[in-house]
Design an enzyme around this catalytic site. Structure first.
Site, PDB file in Angstrom:
ATOM      1  N   ILE A 701       0.816  -1.221   0.000  1.00 21.25           N
ATOM      2  CA  ILE A 701       0.000   0.000   0.000  1.00 21.25           C
ATOM      3  C   ILE A 701       0.846   1.265   0.000  1.00 21.25           C
ATOM      4  O   ILE A 701       0.318   2.364  -0.059  1.00 21.25           O
ATOM      5  CB  ILE A 701      -0.964   0.025   1.198  1.00 21.25           C
ATOM      6  CG1 ILE A 701      -0.218  -0.074   2.523  1.00 21.25           C
ATOM      7  CG2 ILE A 701      -1.999  -1.057   1.070  1.00 21.25           C
ATOM      8  CD1 ILE A 701      -1.116   0.054   3.745  1.00 21.25           C
ATOM      9  N   GLY A 704       8.570   3.652   0.061  1.00 19.23           N
ATOM     10  CA  GLY A 704       9.485   4.762   0.069  1.00 19.23           C
ATOM     11  C   GLY A 704      10.917   4.287  -0.010  1.00 19.23           C
ATOM     12  O   GLY A 704      11.199   3.101  -0.183  1.00 19.23           O
ATOM     13  N   ASP A 832       9.240  15.950   9.931  1.00 19.49           N
ATOM     14  CA  ASP A 832       8.902  15.739   8.523  1.00 19.49           C
ATOM     15  C   ASP A 832       7.389  15.703   8.344  1.00 19.49           C
ATOM     16  O   ASP A 832       6.842  14.817   7.691  1.00 19.49           O
ATOM     17  CB  ASP A 832       9.525  14.443   8.010  1.00 19.49           C
ATOM     18  CG  ASP A 832       9.565  14.410   6.473  1.00 19.49           C
ATOM     19  OD1 ASP A 832       9.466  15.491   5.860  1.00 19.49           O
ATOM     20  OD2 ASP A 832       9.681  13.317   5.912  1.00 19.49           O
TER      21      ASP A 832
END
Length: 1007
Positions: A701, A704, A832
């Site tokens: 799903i 990175g 982040d």
């Protein structure tokens, strides 16, 4: 009789007394004003004249008494950009009659000293961010007007107001509590009361029947409940009355028009009223605005409505009103007498049959006409030809038939023309090209045939052109692509049968291009790659041939590319792997061949579709394509010579590999995990492998640089979970796993992605394996919510996200960051924060997480995948990184605040901070600053303004528009404060969270 010397001394004493009094007046008022100036910020230099070179009576905003020249009687500083607290020293201006500090950024409480100004007649502190209680103004016996609207006051409505008060405006203070005090009925001088957009409960007190002088009563957007307030019927002088957007129910009194003969403005929209529209409204002959939309009214519109000759706004949409025969439609006949009518909406009711010819007799001033989503039939209403001032015409969602008349092109004021979802036939009139002000033209889901008029290319302001799902033939007009403002072109599901224009690249603002399901042939023009604003391209189900242009790799913002079901040949351009925003790619069922790229989107096999291209090879292993040949084979014999030694080599490699794995298993033991503060279930590699069907690509799903995330079913009850598997071959990831465990082991918050367990073991090949298991978030991430399109079968548009949903998300994220920064376990800096890190569960509750991130974390101050060490520094994602990080500054909570501010602005604008428009020194923060506050309606997501043109924003009540605008201004103001260049100037997350909660609650109460 005094002797001469006595007379002289007496005169001298009087003179000295006058001088001293004058000096004291000067000294007191001047010093009080200087003290006021000292406590505030003045970025616009509005108080530049407040200096010793100018007498203070000549300072900006100051008026002094003629009778007492050194005493200030008026202080007016409206909309001067002033910031900070209001100094209590203003209470020393004892001659003050007028005090106006509205539309600034004053903070703190209202000084109680203002309640001692006995001469005060007018006080206006509206449109600031004042907090706390309202002080007592009982001693201000001459006070006539008290304006405190649109602040953050958190008290009940005062009961001890001066008895001479005429106007009281407290609306827009969302933290008010309690009911409207019945004691206000003792102030018999009251002419205007405004409690709109507050948190008031109950109903309007019956005692209000005594307010015989009351002219304006606005209680819209509160929590009022119960029946229509009977006290209103006694207020015969009432001019403006609004109870819009409450929970009032029952019938509206049938005699309302008889009881309120002076009524000019009536807003009952957004309640639960039912029954018939009272026919006695026509006896309130001064009415110019009636808004009864979004209720449950039934029956027919009173045929006598035309007696209201001053009526300019009639909104009856979203009810259950009927019109089935000529008698039911008589209200249309009578509206001809309303010669000032500008807006008429009967949308979303139960009107049937043909629109009567009497429509033609309506006012020539008509600007907005809505008949949408009824059961109307017949030909195009001919009477519309008379409305040359018409700006919006919406007839969509009916059963109109026949051709569109050419005369429609004479309505040159039109900006929106919505004729979709009907049964219109014939050609699209070329006369529409005369509508030079047209912004949106939607003709989809009709039965138009012939061709798309090239003359539509003359519409130089057109932004949206939708004509899908018709029977159009011929070419795709090049002229359309020359419109400088065009954003969306949708010609899908027609019979267009010519090549695409070679110069298609002229459309520099084009964002959505939909040409699916036609018969378009020829090459895909390479010039398409110069349309840098494109985000979605759908050219599927045509007969394109030739190769895929490599220039498509230049479209940096593209998110969706569908070229499936064509006759394309050649290879897949490797340049497409460089498109960082590309989310979905479909090249299936063509004749492509060669090696499939392995970079970018091609790593995520769930995001690409390449079936039906038997000539493709290589690519990601999960695709299971044949291996690409590197050496040409000249003959069958050569192939046999190569295959035999390769098979032997492969067998040998496998045998050695199995032996090494067996030995590794004998020696290695699983690493221990950092201890969690709560007991967590233990899982093994095999458990996770079974849960994900062997880490199948169908369960992937997200992916990175440092991890992949799979959906799986785990534990005894087969709970759906998200499993983050770390890519341990990447440098720094081993430490990242431990650091993330340490960061998460002691934190628990409803707006953090809940971690369920962790696994540190070895996989089936004997290699290290590390994973974290989280609760599965059903709605995906915020980035997908903002930028993924939805299709209704004919068109594809960005999904609709209401303002309420966006407020919920930003509040949830603010709460999460506040917890991370101030939790009892120590400071955790996320480092982040961005939309892809914000996940949404089935209830649309937002959770801060780190799925799919390309960074790692430090246990000292980070949460997520970022690290800050002497050898390796990653401080976030481009566009969200605070400026001090880029300059080598230390990581801090203020950095998270900056990232949050960017995300907040992005949510409201629906525009990425890396958008191509942000260049040459312009960024998303400066863009908002340039347009704040007067032009925000031009920059926010159009979905918030017009609800994809389906929410009929233009007919919404003035109250609804005002509360929405106020909410957007407040939210954007927070975003601007969070993104200040200097970390010291930013809010902290505690203040941010508190303010957003206030704004959210106020908005929800008002809607």
């Amino acid at each position: 009789m005094l002797p001469p010397i006595g007379q002289f001394l007496l005169v001298l004493i009087v003179w000295v007394h006058v001088v001293v009094c004058s000096f004291n007046g000067n000294h007191t008022d001047r010093l009080s004003l200087l003290d006021f100036k000292k406590t505030i910020s003045d970025p616009q230099q509005a108080l530049m004249s407040w200096n010793d070179s100018t007498h203070f009576c000549n300072w900006e905003g100051i008026l002094c008494s003629i009778k007492h020249p050194d005493r200030v009687t008026s202080l007016r500083l409206k909309n001067q950009g002033l910031l900070g607290p209001i100094s209590p020293s203003l209470g020393n201006l004892t001659f003050l009659k007028v005090l106006t500090l509205s539309a600034n950024s004053f903070t703190g409480g209202i000084p109680s000293s203002l309640g001692q100004l006995r001469r005060l007649q007018y006080l206006n502190l509206s449109n600031n961010t004042l907090q706390g209680r309202i002080p007592s103004f009982a001693n201000c016996s001459k006070l006539e007007e008290l304006w405190l609207r649109n602040n953050q006051l958190d008290t009940h409505i005062p009961a001890d107001l001066p008895h001479g008060l005429q106007k009281l405006a407290l609306g827009g203070n969302y933290n008010f509590t309690g009911n409207i005090p019945a004691s206000l009925s003792n102030i018999t001088t009251l002419k205007a009361l405004d409690f709109a957009y507050s948190n008031i409960e109950g109903n309007i007190p019956n005692e209000f029947a005594k307010l015989s002088t009351l002219q304006f009563l606005y209680t819209d957007s509160n929590k009022l409940s119960g029946p229509f307030p009977k006290a209103i019927l006694n207020l015969s002088n009432l001019i403006g009355f609004s109870v819009a957007h409450n929970d009032l129910s029952g019938d509206v009194p049938s005699n309302i028009g008889n009881s309120l003969p002076k009524l000019q403005r009536l807003e009952l929209d957004g309640n639960l009223f039912h029954g018939h529209v009272p026919s006695t409204l026509t006896n309130a002959s001064m009415l110019y605005l009636i808004d009864m939309s979004s209720n449950n009214f039934t029956g027919v519109v009173p045929s006598s409505i035309g007696k209201l000759s001053r009526l300019s706004w009639l909104n009856l949409q979203f009810n259950e009103l009927e019109a089935r025969n000529k008698q039911d439609w008589e209200f249309m006949d009578s509206l001809a007498n309303c010669t000032e009518l500008q807006m008429l909406s009967v949308a979303v009711n139960r009107l049937e049959g043909n629109v009567p010819n009497s429509l033609a007799n309506l006012s020539s001033h008509l600007q907005q006409l809505y008949f949408t989503k009824n059961q109307l039939s017949g030909g195009f209403p001919s009477g519309i030809a008379n409305f040359h001032n018409l700006i919006i015409l919406a007839l969509y969602g009916n059963q109109f038939t026949g051709p569109i008349p050419e005369w429609l092109g004479t309505l040159k004021s039109l900006q929106e023309l919505r004729l979709d979802h009907n049964s219109f036939t014939g050609p699209i009139p070329s006369s529409l090209s005369n509508l030079s002000n047209l912004l949106a033209l939607t003709l989809n889901s009709n039965q138009f045939d012939r061709h798309i008029p090239p003359s539509l290319g003359n519409l130089n302001m057109l932004q949206v052109l939708r004509v899908p799902n018709n029977n159009l033939k011929g070419s795709v007009p090049l002229e359309i692509f020359r419109i400088p403002t065009i954003i969306e072109i949708n010609f899908s599901f027609n019979n267009l049968n010519t090549p695409l224009p070679v110069n298609i690249g002229n459309a520099k603002q084009l964002t959505y291009l939909y040409l699916s399901s036609n018969n378009i042939y020829g090459y895909i023009p390479s010039g398409l790659g110069t349309c840098e604003s494109l985000e979605e391209i759908k050219l599927d189900h045509n007969i394109f041939s030739g190769s895929i242009p490599t220039s498509l790799g230049n479209i940096r913002n593209i998110k969706l590319l569908n070229l499936s079901n064509n006759n394309l040949t050649g290879s897949i351009p490797a340049s497409l792997g460089n498109l960082q925003f590309l989310e979905k790619l479909d090249f299936s069922f063509n004749h492509l061949k060669g090696e499939v790229p392995t970079k970018g989107i091609f790593r995520n096999i769930t995001a690409i579709q390449i079936d039906g291209n038997p000539g493709l090879c290589g690519g990601a292993p999960e695709l299971r394509l044949v291996t690409c040949s590197t050496t040409p084979l000249n003959s069958r014999n050569d192939q046999q010579k190569v295959v035999i030694p390769l098979a032997s080599i492969v067998s040998l490699v496998i045998a050695i590999y199995v032996m090494l794995v067996w030995r590794g298993k004998q020696k290695r033991k699983p690493e221990s995990l950092p201890s969690f503060s709560r007991k967590i279930p233990k899982v093994s590699y095999n458990d996770l492998a079974r849960a994900t069907e062997g880490f199948s690509s169908s369960n992937l799903i997200g992916k990175g640089r440092f991890s992949s995330v799979y959906q799986g079913k785990l534990f005894q009850d087969r709970t759906i979970v998200a499993i983050k598997v770390f890519s341990l071959e990447t440098r720094g990831v081993q430490k990242s796993f431990i650091a993330e465990c340490n960061a998460l082991r002691n934190v628990r918050h409803r707006n953090l992605v809940p971690i369920l367990t962790a696994c540190s073991s070895i996989d089936c090949t004997g290699n290290d394996f590390k994973a974290l298991v989280y609760e599965f978030m059903l709605r995906g991430d915020l980035h997908a919510l903002l930028y993924t399109t939805q299709s209704d079968g004919n068109t594809s548009t960005l999904g609709h996200i209401t303002l309420a949903e966006r407020l919920n998300i930003v509040v949830d994220v603010a709460d999460a960051l506040e917890y991370l920064h101030y939790n009892s376990q120590g400071i955790i800096v996320h480092c982040d924060l961005k939309p892809s890190n914000i996940l949404l569960d089935e209830n649309m509750t937002a959770h801060v997480g780190d799925f799919g991130l390309s960074s790692v974390s430090s246990t000292a101050s980070y949460f997520g995948d970022s690290i800050s060490t002497s050898s390796f520094v990653i401080k976030g994602t481009v566009g969200y990184v605070p400026p001090e990080y880029a300059a080598g500054g230390e990581v801090s909570c203020a950095g998270d605040v900056y990232s949050f501010g960017i995300v907040l602005l992005e949510i409201i604008l629906r525009k990425r901070p890396t958008d191509d428009m942000f260049k040459d020194g312009l960024d998303i923060t400066k863009f908002v600053e340039m347009n704040y506050p007067d032009r925000i309606s031009q920059i926010i997501d159009p979905d918030l303004q017009e609800d994809q043109l389906d929410d009929l924003w233009q007919e919404a009540s003035a109250g609804t528009r005002e509360i929405t605008l106020s909410c957007l201004l407040s939210v954007l103001d927070i975003g601007l404060h969070c993104t200040k260049a200097s970390p010291n100037e930013r809010m902290d997350m505690q203040e941010v969270a508190a303010r957003l909660h206030t704004i959210k609650e106020a908005y929800l109460k008002g809607n």
